[in-house]
Motif scaffolding. Structure first.
Motif: not given
Length: 396
Positions: A276-297
């Motif tokens: 559901g929340p993916q609709v928030f991410v439009n062309k005026e939305c910046a994405v900040i993603a903290a990637l895990s150091s765990d290879a599985y995650v």
């Protein structure tokens, strides 16, 4: 000198005019306050260890640990709970003081609890109300208070209570800025460090690695974060998994506070975004993603980033990670590498570094909006210490 270092080097008069007297300095001091927090835990290892054992957080006795606070102080608990659960081998839950004051019947009769309160000032109405309510509804429950203000109401109460343990953080963590920065991360490190009391060498090593990473962020990424913040986005989506989900919760609040809501922000897990929340991410939305150091995650996380790119969602993507691969760089507009030389800390302690990135991003976005980081709430909607709360008497 990069853009963030330039803020730190401004003449005092200009800092005051632009509202950057306190916030950049309080962000920049964090590597040293984390080191001081590690030294504090080491110096109190014996007495703190005895308190944890007697209260049931270590040893044969078993108690549930409840982490509590309001706003950013609640998010400290949300962020460190998974790591403490793993290391203490106890049930650890985070319950905001704002929920506790309205529903103090949280405790199940017959079970043992320890309540750990986080507070920058210790003067918010809910902080003291929760402390007092715990004593009223569950008198046998032990309490721990971690605060940044030795003169606060919570500090005064905990210091004179034989059933409580008080941890006073370095004076400089009592941030003068409206927004919490060094107070948040130093409380988070201190709480997470309770899970390493029996491993002093690992605690010291972790503090050193985090401090080095924090200095690296300031030295290498000040201009990167300024340029990312200067892009014309009016909403932002923060993504993190596990402990880093709590870190991104704090980052999303920082951006909203520091832009007075002019930039709308949300947070979610990578896997949760699709529901559901993916609709928030439009062309005026910046994405900040903290990637895990765990290879599985990370497999799940990269899937989400690939999907966002394929669907052309988001105006730009900032990735925070231990070390960047070619694919990560391809999926991101900008990358913050925390440990480019290797030897990354466990994700449970990435709260400090990843939130620091969000704090700097919030500072530059605040300036882009024409606001003052030290007090961005020109409307007076929010204050350094919450106001306007009436606490009602609770009858069991």
């Amino acid at each position: 000198m990069n853009a963030f270092e330039a803020l730190l080097s401004l003449p005092d008069a200009e800092k005051k005019t632009r509202g950057v007297e306190h916030t950049p300095r309080e962000i920049a001091q964090q590597p040293s306050t984390w080191a001081k927090a590690a030294e504090l835990l080491q110096s109190r290892k014996r007495e703190l260890g005895e308190f944890l054992a007697s209260s049931g957080l270590t040893g044969s006795k078993k108690a549930e640990l409840i982490l509590t606070g309001a706003g950013s102080s609640e998010f400290v608990g949300n962020a460190v709970a998974p790591g403490l659960r793993k290391r203490l081998k106890r049930s650890v839950v985070s319950v905001s003081t704002t929920n506790f004051v309205t529903h103090p019947s949280l405790f199940v009769p017959g079970l043992d609890y320890v309540v750990l309160s986080f507070a920058r000032s210790g003067n918010s109405p809910e902080s003291m109300a929760t402390y007092d309510l715990v004593k009223k509804v569950s008198p046998q429950t032990k309490q721990i208070a971690i605060t940044c203000n030795k003169e606060g109401a919570l500090a005064r109460a905990a210091k004179k209570d034989s059933g409580s343990y008080y941890i006073e953080l370095p004076e400089e963590t009592n941030d003068r800025s409206l927004v919490m920065t060094s107070s948040f991360t130093t409380m988070a490190f201190t709480a997470a460090g309770l899970g390493l009391l029996d491993k002093p060498d690992e605690l010291t090593k972790t503090a050193f690695a985090l401090s080095s990473a924090g200095e690296h962020i300031i030295k290498e990424y000040g201009t990167v974060l300024q340029k990312f913040a200067d892009a014309p986005f009016n909403r932002a989506c923060f993504l993190g998994s596990g402990t880093l989900n709590g870190a991104m919760q704090e980052c999303h609040l920082k951006l909203q506070e520091m832009t007075e809501g002019r930039v709308a922000a949300m947070f979610n897990s990578f896997t949760g975004l699709r529901h559901g929340p993916q609709v928030f991410v439009n062309k005026e939305c910046a994405v900040i993603a903290a990637l895990s150091s765990d290879a599985y995650v990370r497999k799940y996380e990269l899937d989400m980033l690939r999907e966002l790119k394929a669907k052309k969602q988001g105006s730009a993507t900032l990735v925070i990670c231990d070390r960047a691969t070619a694919e990560i760089r391809d999926l991101a507009t900008d990358v913050i590498e925390l440990f480019p030389g290797g030897n990354a800390v466990d994700d449970d302690f990435r709260v400090m570094t990843d939130v620091m990135v969000g704090q700097i991003l919030g500072t530059f976005t605040c300036l882009r909006c024409g606001l003052k980081p030290d007090n961005p709430s020109v409307s007076g909607t929010i204050n350094r210490v919450v106001q306007g709360v009436t606490i009602y008497e609770y009858k069991k």
